[in-house]
Design an enzyme around this catalytic site. Structure first.
Site, short mmCIF file in Angstrom:
data_model
loop_
_atom_site.label_atom_id
_atom_site.label_comp_id
_atom_site.label_asym_id
_atom_site.label_seq_id
_atom_site.Cartn_x
_atom_site.Cartn_y
_atom_site.Cartn_z
N LYS A 172 0.77 -0.96 0.48
CA LYS A 172 -0.06 0.14 -0.07
C LYS A 172 1.07 1.25 -0.26
CE LYS A 172 -1.35 3.02 3.09
NZ LYS A 172 -1.69 4.68 1.93
N GLU A 247 10.11 1.86 10.66
CA GLU A 247 11.24 3.45 10.54
C GLU A 247 10.75 4.12 10.37
OE1 GLU A 247 14.24 2.48 9.41
OE2 GLU A 247 14.15 0.33 9.10
N CYS A 284 14.29 11.26 6.50
CA CYS A 284 14.12 10.32 7.44
C CYS A 284 14.77 10.58 8.67
CB CYS A 284 13.82 8.81 7.96
SG CYS A 284 13.75 8.20 6.91
N GLU A 370 10.89 16.38 15.01
CA GLU A 370 10.97 15.98 13.25
C GLU A 370 10.26 17.08 13.24
OE1 GLU A 370 9.63 12.65 11.73
OE2 GLU A 370 11.88 12.50 10.72
P1 NAP Z 1 2.29 8.54 7.54
O1 NAP Z 1 0.65 9.44 8.35
O2 NAP Z 1 2.63 7.70 9.27
O3 NAP Z 1 2.28 7.77 6.37
C1 NAP Z 1 3.13 6.89 6.08
C2 NAP Z 1 2.43 5.77 5.30
O4 NAP Z 1 1.45 5.47 6.66
C3 NAP Z 1 1.84 6.04 4.14
O5 NAP Z 1 0.62 5.03 3.63
C4 NAP Z 1 -0.42 6.23 5.34
O6 NAP Z 1 -1.21 6.16 4.87
C5 NAP Z 1 0.18 5.13 5.94
N1 NAP Z 1 -0.88 5.28 7.36
C6 NAP Z 1 -1.99 6.33 7.66
N2 NAP Z 1 -1.95 6.29 9.01
C7 NAP Z 1 -2.31 5.10 8.69
C8 NAP Z 1 -2.35 3.86 9.85
N3 NAP Z 1 -3.54 4.32 10.77
N4 NAP Z 1 -3.08 2.50 9.22
C9 NAP Z 1 -2.19 1.96 8.85
N5 NAP Z 1 -1.63 2.65 8.19
C10 NAP Z 1 -1.75 4.02 8.02
O7 NAP Z 1 3.27 10.13 7.90
P2 NAP Z 1 2.37 11.46 6.93
O8 NAP Z 1 1.32 12.17 7.85
O9 NAP Z 1 2.41 11.11 5.53
O10 NAP Z 1 3.35 12.23 7.03
C11 NAP Z 1 3.82 13.03 8.95
C12 NAP Z 1 5.04 12.97 9.18
O11 NAP Z 1 5.50 11.59 9.43
C13 NAP Z 1 6.49 13.96 8.62
O12 NAP Z 1 5.81 14.91 8.64
C14 NAP Z 1 7.53 13.24 9.37
O13 NAP Z 1 7.60 14.00 10.36
C15 NAP Z 1 7.26 11.72 9.81
N6 NAP Z 1 7.42 10.71 8.23
C16 NAP Z 1 8.37 9.57 8.09
C17 NAP Z 1 9.16 9.55 7.09
C18 NAP Z 1 10.12 8.52 7.19
O14 NAP Z 1 10.59 8.09 6.11
N7 NAP Z 1 10.71 7.85 8.19
C19 NAP Z 1 8.74 9.30 5.87
C20 NAP Z 1 7.06 10.13 5.66
C21 NAP Z 1 7.15 10.84 7.07
P3 NAP Z 1 -2.14 7.19 3.30
O15 NAP Z 1 -1.35 7.73 2.65
O16 NAP Z 1 -3.45 7.75 3.40
O17 NAP Z 1 -0.81 8.88 3.94
#
Ligand code: NAP
Ligand code: MG
Length: 463
Positions: A172, A247, A284, A370
């Protein structure tokens, strides 16, 4: 590419299957225009993908390692042939300037695929302990849930080691950047992977992500994204006691020891700024904290300001992924000792000025959270021990950098930094080395031998 891209079908069991949930629009963050429309999976299609992966596991896990490695090499060659297409798609949905889209977003995952194919062929799937044969076997169906910051790389680092190990996969991708994932599904198809080994189901985290995480047909969840969602995934996975690889976020420090020459100091500051601002600050492992000897601060501020001025938004610095993410990053841009100069922003797109704060309070929000945007915080240390203490003053433990002229002691200093990676004096990324976090930056390791080991069960057979 100005036309609207349409992806009406998901990739399930080696076939293109229309998604019956409502389609989702994809926005180009550099233009704020809709650039694509993609199919979304309903629970029924997700279930179909899981059943296909479950069925395919029996034969894929029994396929000789050399054949699995060959399949990955074919995938590598197909992606390499289509590298420009991938780079264009990433530019389009993630906003990275084209040269970066190619070098960072496509060439790095290509090297990860090549290294994983080599790693699996050398991997010790069997060993002996006394009268026991130890057999390492693939865990089963892996659900991969990926973020938008590196639309291809984040998928490759999960999916390729899992397939190498003999697992099958349901992916996904992030709802903000699905176009790259559809192109990748075409690459898997062209590379001739058996039906059901790789499946793509697009949709939201709340719907598709949660269904995958809870499903008894999934044996392991591999997730990259925010620490908040990672925590929720670990809790949901606990219901069926499946393994997780997480991660998560980071607040990585670049630590400059007091012995560095002026020349090395200049390199350290330049490389740290570039690393912090890479991909619009959306990586990250971003070195978002720079810790320097207090007596070198005036020099460091000048060097950092000069380095930041080169990241002109719209050319060298890409946009943030979305309006929401820009709002989030702007919430950190509060009054303080800003040493960088304001730069002009393009009229459209989710850009922010790359910013350097100095003399940052180590316990402030700026130093602790972050940001995921181009914001660097400089802090001062009174001694080298103090510098290490500051580096470790974080709930995160993902990456880090160390700068010293005493290369003999660099490994010992690095060992004191509580993170999964430390790069000494600007050393390059190693596409076969384990990648992952200590503390709240995650659980498990990705890439290479350790990425393969992460999705293996261990069996002891007594003779
Ligand atoms: P996120 O919400 O953690 O999303 C990452 C993935 O998880 C997406 O595919 C997302 O789907 C999915 N997801 C969200 N909620 C879920 C749930 N309840 N159950 C299963 N999967 C779920 O990240 P974001 O909101 O895009 O970014 C927010 C923050 O995360 C950023 O500001 C940054 O600090 C951090 N981040 C870290 C990394 C890293 O490489 N470590 C990468 C991106 C972001 P959707 O497509 O619906 O969102
Ligand atoms: Mg989210």
């Amino acid at each position: 590419m100005t036309d609207l891209l349409r992806e009406p079908a998901l990739y399930i069991d080696g076939d293109w299957v229309p998604g019956t949930a409502e389609d989702c629009e994809v926005e180009n963050p550099a233009t704020e225009q809709t650039t694509g429309v993609v199919a979304q999976a309903s629970p029924h299609e997700v279930e179909g993908a899981l059943e296909a992966a479950h069925r395919a596991f029996a034969s894929w896990s029994a396929t000789p390692v050399a054949e699995r490695a060959d399949a990955l090499r074919r995938l590598h060659d197909v992606i390499a042939e289509r590298a420009e297409t991938f780079a264009e798609l990433i530019n389009r949905e993630q906003g990275s300037p084209p040269p970066l889209a190619r070098k960072l977003h496509v060439d790095v995952p290509l090297s990860v695929i090549a290294q994983t194919a080599a790693a699996v062929e050398e991997f010790a799937f069997r060993s002996r302990i006394g009268n026991s044969v130890i057999i390492r076997e693939p865990v089963g169906v892996v659900a991969a849930i990926t973020p938008w910051n590196l639309p291809l790389h984040q998928i490759i680092v999960k999916v390729v080691p899992a397939l190498a190990a003999g697992c099958t996969v349901v992916l996904k991708p992030a709802a903000l950047t699905p176009l790259t994932a559809f192109e990748l599904a075409r690459a898997f198809d062209a590379a001739g992977f058996p039906a059901g080994v790789f499946n793509l189901v697009a949709g939201s985290g709340r719907d598709v992500g949660e269904q995958l995480t809870k499903s008894p047909l999934v044996d392991h969840v591999s997730f990259t994204g925010s620490t908040a969602v990672g925590r929720r995934i670990a809790a949901m996975a606990a219901e069926t006691l499946k393994g997780v690889t997480l991660e998560l976020g980071g607040k990585s420090a670049s630590v400059v020891l007091s012995d560095v020459s002026d020349e090395r100091l200049a390199t350290a500051v330049k490389v740290t700024v570039a690393n912090c601002y890479l991909n619009g600050g959306q990586t990250c492992t971003a070195l978002s904290r720079l810790i320097v000897p207090a007596n070198r601060l005036p020099q460091v501020e000048q060097l950092a300001a000069a380095a930041a001025a080169k990241f002109q938004p719209g050319t060298r610095l890409g946009p943030l992924i979305s309006a929401g993410q820009r709002k989030e990053v702007e919430s950190f841009l509060t009054p303080g000792k800003v040493v960088s100069s304001p730069l002009e922003l393009p009229d459209r797109g989710y850009y922010v000025t790359p910013t350097v704060y100095s003399d940052v309070d180590p316990d402030s929000r700026l130093a602790q959270e972050e940001i995921f945007g181009p914001v660097l915080s400089i802090m001062t240390a009174e001694s080298d021990d103090h510098a290490i203490e500051l580096a470790n003053n974080s709930i995160y433990g993902l990456g880090g950098a160390l700068w010293t002229d005493d290369t003999d002691r660099a490994t010992e200093w690095s060992a004191r930094i509580r993170t999964g990676q430390v790069d000494v004096n600007g050393a390059p990324f190693n596409p076969r080395a384990p990648f992952g976090g200590y503390k709240q930056s995650g659980i498990g390791r990705e890439i290479g031998d350790y990425g393969i080991a992460d999705v293996l069960e261990i069996k002891a057979v007594q003779l």
